[in-house]
Design a protein around this motif. Structure first.
Motif, PDB file in Angstrom:
ATOM      1  N   LEU A  86      20.335 -43.208   1.269  1.00  0.00           N
ATOM      2  CA  LEU A  86      21.177 -44.108   1.643  1.00  0.00           C
ATOM      3  C   LEU A  86      22.500 -44.460   0.819  1.00  0.00           C
ATOM      4  O   LEU A  86      23.369 -44.648   1.167  1.00  0.00           O
ATOM      5  CB  LEU A  86      20.348 -45.579   1.835  1.00  0.00           C
ATOM      6  N   ILE A  87      22.327 -44.734  -0.551  1.00  0.00           N
ATOM      7  CA  ILE A  87      23.297 -45.147  -1.519  1.00  0.00           C
ATOM      8  C   ILE A  87      24.279 -43.775  -1.314  1.00  0.00           C
ATOM      9  O   ILE A  87      25.371 -43.990  -1.598  1.00  0.00           O
ATOM     10  CB  ILE A  87      22.834 -45.600  -2.900  1.00  0.00           C
ATOM     11  N   GLY A  88      23.635 -42.590  -1.509  1.00  0.00           N
ATOM     12  CA  GLY A  88      24.378 -41.311  -1.621  1.00  0.00           C
ATOM     13  C   GLY A  88      25.414 -41.177  -0.162  1.00  0.00           C
ATOM     14  O   GLY A  88      26.598 -40.973  -0.425  1.00  0.00           O
ATOM     15  N   TRP A  89      24.872 -41.592   0.824  1.00  0.00           N
ATOM     16  CA  TRP A  89      25.645 -41.690   1.929  1.00  0.00           C
ATOM     17  C   TRP A  89      26.776 -42.705   1.891  1.00  0.00           C
ATOM     18  O   TRP A  89      27.847 -42.529   2.132  1.00  0.00           O
ATOM     19  CB  TRP A  89      24.826 -41.870   3.196  1.00  0.00           C
ATOM     20  N   LEU A  90      26.257 -43.862   1.339  1.00  0.00           N
ATOM     21  CA  LEU A  90      27.686 -44.894   1.126  1.00  0.00           C
ATOM     22  C   LEU A  90      28.598 -44.727   0.423  1.00  0.00           C
ATOM     23  O   LEU A  90      29.709 -44.876   0.444  1.00  0.00           O
ATOM     24  CB  LEU A  90      26.896 -46.274   0.913  1.00  0.00           C
ATOM     25  N   ILE A  91      28.273 -43.819  -0.905  1.00  0.00           N
ATOM     26  CA  ILE A  91      29.197 -43.549  -1.810  1.00  0.00           C
ATOM     27  C   ILE A  91      30.022 -42.401  -1.098  1.00  0.00           C
ATOM     28  O   ILE A  91      31.447 -42.480  -1.545  1.00  0.00           O
ATOM     29  CB  ILE A  91      28.590 -42.935  -2.963  1.00  0.00           C
ATOM     30  N   ARG A  92      29.766 -41.459  -0.428  1.00  0.00           N
ATOM     31  CA  ARG A  92      30.497 -40.522   0.214  1.00  0.00           C
ATOM     32  C   ARG A  92      31.297 -41.261   1.550  1.00  0.00           C
ATOM     33  O   ARG A  92      32.278 -40.679   1.875  1.00  0.00           O
ATOM     34  CB  ARG A  92      29.472 -39.417   0.787  1.00  0.00           C
ATOM     35  N   HIS A  93      30.699 -42.287   1.998  1.00  0.00           N
ATOM     36  CA  HIS A  93      31.724 -42.839   3.191  1.00  0.00           C
ATOM     37  C   HIS A  93      31.948 -44.160   2.645  1.00  0.00           C
ATOM     38  O   HIS A  93      31.501 -45.414   3.441  1.00  0.00           O
ATOM     39  CB  HIS A  93      30.747 -42.921   4.357  1.00  0.00           C
ATOM     40  N   PRO A  94      32.632 -44.513   1.835  1.00  0.00           N
ATOM     41  CA  PRO A  94      33.164 -45.812   1.254  1.00  0.00           C
ATOM     42  C   PRO A  94      33.758 -46.712   2.449  1.00  0.00           C
ATOM     43  O   PRO A  94      33.712 -48.090   2.254  1.00  0.00           O
ATOM     44  CB  PRO A  94      34.192 -45.698   0.192  1.00  0.00           C
ATOM     45  N   ASP A  95      34.468 -46.132   3.476  1.00  0.00           N
ATOM     46  CA  ASP A  95      34.886 -47.010   4.306  1.00  0.00           C
ATOM     47  C   ASP A  95      34.158 -47.646   5.433  1.00  0.00           C
ATOM     48  O   ASP A  95      34.331 -48.838   5.929  1.00  0.00           O
ATOM     49  CB  ASP A  95      35.719 -45.975   5.534  1.00  0.00           C
ATOM     50  N   THR A  96      32.699 -47.536   5.392  1.00  0.00           N
ATOM     51  CA  THR A  96      31.778 -47.965   5.869  1.00  0.00           C
ATOM     52  C   THR A  96      31.569 -49.532   5.233  1.00  0.00           C
ATOM     53  O   THR A  96      30.826 -50.330   6.051  1.00  0.00           O
ATOM     54  CB  THR A  96      30.624 -47.471   6.022  1.00  0.00           C
ATOM     55  N   TRP A  97      31.853 -49.694   4.017  1.00  0.00           N
ATOM     56  CA  TRP A  97      31.687 -51.091   3.340  1.00  0.00           C
ATOM     57  C   TRP A  97      32.968 -51.575   2.622  1.00  0.00           C
ATOM     58  O   TRP A  97      32.719 -52.711   2.149  1.00  0.00           O
ATOM     59  CB  TRP A  97      30.592 -50.756   2.258  1.00  0.00           C
ATOM     60  N   GLN A  98      33.843 -50.840   2.411  1.00  0.00           N
ATOM     61  CA  GLN A  98      35.204 -51.391   2.137  1.00  0.00           C
ATOM     62  C   GLN A  98      35.846 -52.170   2.597  1.00  0.00           C
ATOM     63  O   GLN A  98      36.695 -52.989   2.369  1.00  0.00           O
ATOM     64  CB  GLN A  98      35.873 -50.298   1.187  1.00  0.00           C
ATOM     65  N   THR A  99      35.974 -51.977   4.200  1.00  0.00           N
ATOM     66  CA  THR A  99      36.927 -52.576   4.898  1.00  0.00           C
ATOM     67  C   THR A  99      36.152 -53.747   5.731  1.00  0.00           C
ATOM     68  O   THR A  99      37.050 -54.701   6.226  1.00  0.00           O
ATOM     69  CB  THR A  99      37.314 -51.559   5.913  1.00  0.00           C
ATOM     70  N   SER A 100      34.883 -53.934   5.723  1.00  0.00           N
ATOM     71  CA  SER A 100      34.409 -55.124   6.110  1.00  0.00           C
ATOM     72  C   SER A 100      32.873 -55.212   5.536  1.00  0.00           C
ATOM     73  O   SER A 100      32.253 -54.143   5.209  1.00  0.00           O
ATOM     74  CB  SER A 100      34.244 -55.007   7.496  1.00  0.00           C
ATOM     75  N   GLU A 101      32.039 -56.385   5.614  1.00  0.00           N
ATOM     76  CA  GLU A 101      31.034 -56.235   4.965  1.00  0.00           C
ATOM     77  C   GLU A 101      29.721 -55.854   5.931  1.00  0.00           C
ATOM     78  O   GLU A 101      29.793 -55.752   7.153  1.00  0.00           O
ATOM     79  CB  GLU A 101      30.820 -57.854   5.043  1.00  0.00           C
ATOM     80  N   VAL A 102      28.948 -55.254   5.364  1.00  0.00           N
ATOM     81  CA  VAL A 102      27.637 -54.525   5.912  1.00  0.00           C
ATOM     82  C   VAL A 102      26.550 -54.725   5.192  1.00  0.00           C
ATOM     83  O   VAL A 102      26.667 -54.884   3.942  1.00  0.00           O
ATOM     84  CB  VAL A 102      28.041 -53.191   6.267  1.00  0.00           C
ATOM     85  N   MET A 103      25.425 -54.707   5.653  1.00  0.00           N
ATOM     86  CA  MET A 103      24.000 -54.896   5.011  1.00  0.00           C
ATOM     87  C   MET A 103      23.101 -53.823   5.513  1.00  0.00           C
ATOM     88  O   MET A 103      23.037 -53.833   6.660  1.00  0.00           O
ATOM     89  CB  MET A 103      23.672 -55.998   5.081  1.00  0.00           C
ATOM     90  N   PHE A 104      22.541 -53.117   4.739  1.00  0.00           N
ATOM     91  CA  PHE A 104      21.478 -52.269   5.187  1.00  0.00           C
ATOM     92  C   PHE A 104      20.092 -52.540   4.405  1.00  0.00           C
ATOM     93  O   PHE A 104      20.049 -52.704   3.256  1.00  0.00           O
ATOM     94  CB  PHE A 104      21.819 -50.816   4.590  1.00  0.00           C
ATOM     95  N   SER A 105      19.193 -52.836   5.293  1.00  0.00           N
ATOM     96  CA  SER A 105      17.745 -53.158   4.627  1.00  0.00           C
ATOM     97  C   SER A 105      16.657 -52.038   4.912  1.00  0.00           C
ATOM     98  O   SER A 105      16.597 -51.277   5.634  1.00  0.00           O
ATOM     99  CB  SER A 105      17.212 -54.231   5.502  1.00  0.00           C
ATOM    100  N   VAL A 106      16.275 -51.752   3.381  1.00  0.00           N
ATOM    101  CA  VAL A 106      15.242 -50.871   3.470  1.00  0.00           C
ATOM    102  C   VAL A 106      13.786 -51.254   3.309  1.00  0.00           C
ATOM    103  O   VAL A 106      13.658 -52.336   2.493  1.00  0.00           O
ATOM    104  CB  VAL A 106      15.592 -49.990   2.084  1.00  0.00           C
ATOM    105  N   ASN A 107      13.110 -50.746   3.839  1.00  0.00           N
ATOM    106  CA  ASN A 107      11.426 -51.240   3.951  1.00  0.00           C
ATOM    107  C   ASN A 107      10.859 -50.727   2.729  1.00  0.00           C
ATOM    108  O   ASN A 107      11.246 -49.644   2.141  1.00  0.00           O
ATOM    109  CB  ASN A 107      10.757 -50.560   5.181  1.00  0.00           C
ATOM    110  N   LEU A 108       9.932 -51.597   2.314  1.00  0.00           N
ATOM    111  CA  LEU A 108       9.246 -51.163   0.871  1.00  0.00           C
ATOM    112  C   LEU A 108       7.757 -51.224   1.185  1.00  0.00           C
ATOM    113  O   LEU A 108       7.372 -51.874   2.267  1.00  0.00           O
ATOM    114  CB  LEU A 108       9.318 -52.494   0.042  1.00  0.00           C
TER     115      LEU A 108
END
Length: 267
Positions: A86-108
């Protein structure tokens, strides 16, 4: 964000084989959006779902692998892999979180809650990613949290320090669940389907939903109803004050890459 998932020496060969198989098993991330029932707030919220990327079962939930991992104490390895992907994907696609707020929940998994090194792994991943606080949340079902009362407080406090919201799934109107509301960082309550299943015909169910909604509002938390399939159900939930629905009817799970293709949502 390299993973150190080596199995310690002296483990049974079958565990070693399971560990190796899980590390090699191709996975894909899907997401399901929490759809707001009222306007207001710009944050888009998603639950991250693990899916197989194997050719013989693409997009299938790897239930057998997850069950085997948890039963053999390797669940935190799955959680680490999902977080890394997930974090790798977000780093590769910064537009997904730099232009507006977003939250991804990961099950533990239960294993992760017992893993004394897991929180440090989360901390290292977040530090390297430079993601805004609140982008990554973690989800624990309430029954599991109750059985791990000696660990959940420590884990919740550590995640709160890292700026990671906590989501409590399968929350029910029971006295023992109320103590979970004291955990630091709890921001979302996903209602147990036992509460919502009869909400249109049972006044006790309606009262239960209203009670949880009111408690959540006082505490600054949001409520989520799951598996609601009809417009009538959604109207009832809106009237009772529930904030979000997570429903295959309203917003089915999609491959995470599909978030890049939605017009006008450079979130």
């Amino acid at each position: 964000m390299s993973e150190r998932n080596q199995v310690p020496k002296g483990v049974p060969p079958e565990i070693d084989r399971l560990n190796a198989a899980m590390r090699k098993s191709p996975i894909a991330l899907h997401v399901q959006r929490l759809v707001p029932l009222s306007k207001g707030g710009q944050t888009k919220r998603y639950e991250v779902l693990l899916r197989s990327a194997a050719e013989d079962a693409p997009n299938a939930a790897p239930h057998a692998m997850l069950k085997a991992a948890v039963e053999n104490g390797l669940g935190s390895m799955i959680d680490r892999r999902v977080l890394t992907e997930l974090i790798g994907w977000l780093i590769r696609h910064p537009d997904t979180w730099q232009t507006s707020e977003v939250m991804f929940s990961v099950n533990l998994t239960t294993t992760a809650l017992h893993d004394e090194h897991f929180i440090k792994f989360v901390e290292l991943c977040l530090a390297k990613s430079s993601l805004p606080k609140g982008t990554i949340a973690f989800e624990v079902d309430a029954p599991t949290a109750l059985t791990l009362a000696d660990k959940i407080g420590e884990v919740a406090a550590a995640l709160h320090r890292l700026g990671c919201p906590l989501v409590l799934d399968d929350f029910a109107l029971r006295t023992e669940c109320f103590e979970l509301l004291r955990l630091p960082g709890v921001r979302y309550l996903k209602l147990s389907t036992d509460i919502t299943a009869k909400m249109r015909t049972d006044k006790v169910s309606q009262a239960s939903i209203t009670a949880v909604v009111q408690m959540a509002r006082v505490l600054g938390m949001h409520t989520v109803a799951k598996r609601t399939d009809t417009a009538a159900e959604q109207e009832w939930l809106t009237a009772l004050g529930v904030d979000f629905v997570q429903s295959n009817a309203m917003s089915p799970a999609v491959a995470i890459d599909s978030l890049l293709k939605q017009p006008g949502t450079r979130h």
